[in-house]
Design an enzyme around this catalytic site. Sequence first.
Site, PDB file in Angstrom:
ATOM      1  N   SER A  40       0.339   2.787  10.137  1.00 30.12           N
ATOM      2  CA  SER A  40       1.455   3.631   9.698  1.00 30.12           C
ATOM      3  C   SER A  40       2.302   3.010   8.592  1.00 30.12           C
ATOM      4  CB  SER A  40       2.358   3.989  10.882  1.00 30.12           C
ATOM      5  OG  SER A  40       3.066   2.855  11.327  1.00 30.12           O
ATOM      6  N   LYS A  86       9.188   0.560  11.113  1.00 30.85           N
ATOM      7  CA  LYS A  86       9.161   1.635  10.113  1.00 30.85           C
ATOM      8  C   LYS A  86      10.205   1.317   9.046  1.00 30.85           C
ATOM      9  CE  LYS A  86       6.561   4.587  12.615  1.00 30.85           C
ATOM     10  NZ  LYS A  86       5.155   4.408  12.483  1.00 30.85           N
TER      11      LYS A  86
END
Length: 175
Positions: A40, A86
């Site tokens: 990701s 993230k």
Amino acid sequence: MSSKAKDELISWIKTIALAVAIALFINFAIIVNATVPTGSMENTIMTGDRVIALRLSYLFGKPERGDVAIFKYPDAPEGETVLYVKRVIGLPGETVEIIDGEVYIDGEVLKEDYIRETTEGDWGPYEVPEGCYFMMGDNRNNSLDARYWENKYVEEDDMLGKVLFKYYKKPGIVK
């Protein structure tokens, strides 16, 4: 056992205990250590990389847009702590929207030279509450990030630290 041998043994035990105490203090008060299990965040952080984040980053300052951060996943089951890595995209009070592959913050296009490819789909608008952050992966089309979470925003108290560096590359991955 002689007195000298006992003193030597006690000295070793004290040294080992002190080393363990220092390591635990550093791990629980100064740094956060995490593994990135998915793609990701590619190409910034690759699958299997381990990262170190500094807890003090957010003790003395607030997360900033563009920070790669370790935080507590807001949809983790009750009583569990799951760490995610993230990028901070939306700050408290901002509106985040994705239109035709571009991220907009309060109507302005966000310049992002770290993403892999054009983001598919239109998303939002997301109005980031005060005290919260909107997080997205760099590999947008392969990232289960805030766009997909039930609880879309990460509370400031759950932001654990800003990633400083990666220190381990999983063997066998060549890209």
